[in-house]
Design a protein around this motif. Structure first.
Motif, PDB file in Angstrom:
ATOM      1  N   ALA A  21       0.791  -1.228   0.000  1.00 20.00           N
ATOM      2  CA  ALA A  21       0.000   0.000   0.000  1.00 20.00           C
ATOM      3  C   ALA A  21       0.830   1.287   0.000  1.00 20.00           C
ATOM      4  CB  ALA A  21      -0.985  -0.007   1.151  1.00 20.00           C
ATOM      5  N   PRO A  22       1.821   1.441   0.868  1.00 21.12           N
ATOM      6  CA  PRO A  22       2.582   2.698   0.846  1.00 21.12           C
ATOM      7  C   PRO A  22       3.312   2.921  -0.476  1.00 21.12           C
ATOM      8  CG  PRO A  22       3.073   1.453   2.839  1.00 21.12           C
ATOM      9  CD  PRO A  22       2.253   0.571   1.964  1.00 21.12           C
ATOM     10  N   MET A  35       1.625  -3.173 -10.120  1.00 20.68           N
ATOM     11  CA  MET A  35       1.455  -3.616  -8.733  1.00 20.68           C
ATOM     12  C   MET A  35       0.055  -4.193  -8.513  1.00 20.68           C
ATOM     13  SD  MET A  35       3.386  -0.527  -6.745  1.00 20.68           S
ATOM     14  CE  MET A  35       3.332  -1.270  -5.117  1.00 20.68           C
ATOM     15  N   LEU A  36      -0.944  -3.541  -9.085  1.00 18.91           N
ATOM     16  CA  LEU A  36      -2.307  -4.011  -8.946  1.00 18.91           C
ATOM     17  C   LEU A  36      -2.486  -5.372  -9.607  1.00 18.91           C
ATOM     18  CD1 LEU A  36      -5.176  -3.410  -7.983  1.00 18.91           C
ATOM     19  CD2 LEU A  36      -5.553  -2.231 -10.146  1.00 18.91           C
ATOM     20  N   LEU A  39      -0.972  -7.981  -7.321  1.00 19.92           N
ATOM     21  CA  LEU A  39      -1.781  -8.195  -6.116  1.00 19.92           C
ATOM     22  C   LEU A  39      -3.022  -9.021  -6.438  1.00 19.92           C
ATOM     23  CD1 LEU A  39      -2.256  -7.591  -3.099  1.00 19.92           C
ATOM     24  CD2 LEU A  39      -3.615  -5.641  -3.840  1.00 19.92           C
ATOM     25  N   VAL A  40      -3.691  -8.705  -7.534  1.00 17.44           N
ATOM     26  CA  VAL A  40      -4.883  -9.453  -7.933  1.00 17.44           C
ATOM     27  C   VAL A  40      -4.521 -10.908  -8.213  1.00 17.44           C
ATOM     28  CG1 VAL A  40      -6.583  -9.691  -9.785  1.00 17.44           C
ATOM     29  CG2 VAL A  40      -6.167  -7.458  -8.751  1.00 17.44           C
ATOM     30  N   GLU A  41      -3.390 -11.129  -8.849  1.00 11.94           N
ATOM     31  CA  GLU A  41      -2.961 -12.495  -9.145  1.00 11.94           C
ATOM     32  C   GLU A  41      -2.618 -13.268  -7.875  1.00 11.94           C
ATOM     33  OE1 GLU A  41       0.472 -14.792 -11.702  1.00 11.94           O
ATOM     34  OE2 GLU A  41      -0.125 -12.787 -12.296  1.00 11.94           O
ATOM     35  N   LEU A  53      -8.418  -1.331  -1.159  1.00 18.41           N
ATOM     36  CA  LEU A  53      -7.532  -1.722  -0.063  1.00 18.41           C
ATOM     37  C   LEU A  53      -6.199  -0.994  -0.131  1.00 18.41           C
ATOM     38  CD1 LEU A  53      -8.031  -5.586   0.115  1.00 18.41           C
ATOM     39  CD2 LEU A  53      -8.900  -3.865   1.695  1.00 18.41           C
ATOM     40  N   LEU A  54      -5.664  -0.848  -1.337  1.00 22.27           N
ATOM     41  CA  LEU A  54      -4.361  -0.207  -1.485  1.00 22.27           C
ATOM     42  C   LEU A  54      -4.419   1.294  -1.216  1.00 22.27           C
ATOM     43  CD1 LEU A  54      -3.067  -2.083  -4.634  1.00 22.27           C
ATOM     44  CD2 LEU A  54      -2.171  -2.278  -2.316  1.00 22.27           C
TER      45      LEU A  54
END
Length: 79
Positions: A21-22, A35-36, A39-41, A53-54
């Motif tokens: 997140a940061p 990055m998204l 994260l989804v994967e 969330l991020l």
């Protein structure tokens, strides 16, 4: 293209989000997309949920807390 998602615990997924997140908030648009995607994967979250969330500030709590009282007294629980 479908990827197989490894089953992660709630805590593990939230730790991944807390670490990313940061960096996500400071990243460029192109970097955010990468990055998204990762994260989804990793987590299996929907994209819009992952974005939310991020972007939110972390509350510091990684466990689910339910303020329920025990249904039965200690005498019944001991039985």
């Amino acid at each position: 293209m479908m990827h197989q998602v490894v089953a992660l615990s709630y805590r593990a997924r939230r730790e991944i989000v807390a670490q990313m997140a940061p960096h996500y908030r400071e990243a460029s648009l192109a970097r955010k997309i990468m990055m998204l995607d990762s994260l989804v994967e990793m987590t299996g979250y929907a994209r819009k949920y992952a974005i939310g969330l991020l972007n939110q500030e972390t509350q510091g709590r990684l466990t689910i807390r339910r303020p329920r009282q025990p249904r039965y007294g200690s005498e019944v629980q001991q039985a």
